[in-house]
Design an enzyme around this catalytic site. Structure first.
Site, mmCIF file in Angstrom:
data_model
loop_
_atom_site.group_PDB
_atom_site.id
_atom_site.type_symbol
_atom_site.label_atom_id
_atom_site.label_comp_id
_atom_site.label_asym_id
_atom_site.label_seq_id
_atom_site.Cartn_x
_atom_site.Cartn_y
_atom_site.Cartn_z
ATOM 1 N N GLU A 114 0.843 -1.208 0.000
ATOM 2 C CA GLU A 114 0.000 0.000 0.000
ATOM 3 C C GLU A 114 0.872 1.250 0.000
ATOM 4 O O GLU A 114 1.975 1.237 0.555
ATOM 5 C CB GLU A 114 -0.848 0.030 1.280
ATOM 6 N N ASP A 115 0.363 2.314 -0.594
ATOM 7 C CA ASP A 115 1.056 3.599 -0.501
ATOM 8 C C ASP A 115 0.832 4.221 0.873
ATOM 9 O O ASP A 115 1.761 4.630 1.544
ATOM 10 C CB ASP A 115 0.594 4.556 -1.620
ATOM 11 N N ASP A 118 -4.768 5.198 5.743
ATOM 12 C CA ASP A 118 -5.366 6.378 6.357
ATOM 13 C C ASP A 118 -6.335 5.910 7.442
ATOM 14 O O ASP A 118 -5.940 5.687 8.586
ATOM 15 C CB ASP A 118 -6.057 7.175 5.239
ATOM 16 N N ARG A 180 0.849 12.686 -9.142
ATOM 17 C CA ARG A 180 1.419 11.400 -8.714
ATOM 18 C C ARG A 180 2.899 11.285 -9.053
ATOM 19 O O ARG A 180 3.615 10.497 -8.474
ATOM 20 C CB ARG A 180 0.703 10.236 -9.412
#
Ligand code: IMP
Length: 194
Positions: A114-115, A118, A180
């Site tokens: 995952e980036d 949250d 991005r």
């Protein structure tokens, strides 16, 4: 060729976010050093086991590409796509699977890449989805964790940076699908903060 100074990277002038000031948050060099560290840990953990790394599109594509190039073990890759924020910078509270993996993960070591985590909604969804297919193991790797907001009842195994609850862009992370491509991570100075 030497990398450009990340301090000098700017939002493309054609971008409609061009007028909003971005503040450098984590430099490209800091990211690269962390990715190298994380790849070494993963290589040690999975040596001789050929894990399947599953990148969560779109945000994780850049992290995934850098991470796998630093692994010194055998591995496979696959991707899935999850609906994320729309044009807003707040979570919708629902997760939709837009593209599934093609690999059979039964009896395999799965590494979800995952980036950013949250609220934790996405990784919670992915965990239960992966476990349905009875893999040998499921490991979670994220470059960024908003530790103040993440609501998780299981640990994220590898976290690059714990970050505050601010809206980040660059290094794969977008705002309205843009920005991005920035090599470093930035925060909006004012209005884009959540
Ligand atoms: P979660 O399900 O609330 O944990 O959100 C995870 C997804 O939301 C990430 O994979 C990103 O696509 C998106 N996201 C969360 N925070 C940010 C941010 O600060 N910048 C850009 N995208 C974000």
């Amino acid at each position: 060729m030497a990398d450009p100074d990340p301090q000098e990277l700017t939002v493309p002038e054609s971008s409609r976010f061009g007028e909003q000031a971005l503040e450098l948050f984590i430099t490209g060099d800091e990211i690269q050093a962390k990715v190298t560290e994380m790849a070494a840990l993963l290589s040690d953990r999975f040596r001789g086991r050929c894990p399947i790394l599953i990148g969560v599109l779109n945000g994780a594509f850049m992290f995934m590409a850098d991470l796998v190039r630093r692994l010194d073990i055998d591995f496979e890759v696959d991707f899935l796509k999850i609906s994320s924020y729309g044009s807003e910078t707040a979570s919708t509270g629902t997760v939709r699977l837009l593209k599934d993996i093609s690999a059979d993960i039964t009896g395999r070591d799965v590494v979800i890449v995952e980036d950013i985590v949250d609220t934790g909604l996405t990784v919670r969804f992915l965990r239960s989805r992966m476990e349905e297919a009875t893999p040998t193991s499921v490991t979670f790797v994220t470059l960024l964790l908003k530790h103040e907001v993440a609501n998780l009842d299981f640990p994220i195994d590898y976290v690059g940076f714990n970050v505050p609850n601010r809206f980040l862009v660059g290094y794969g992370l977008d705002v309205d699908q843009k920005l991005r491509g920035l090599r470093s991570l930035y925060v909006f100075k004012e209005s884009r903060d959540v």
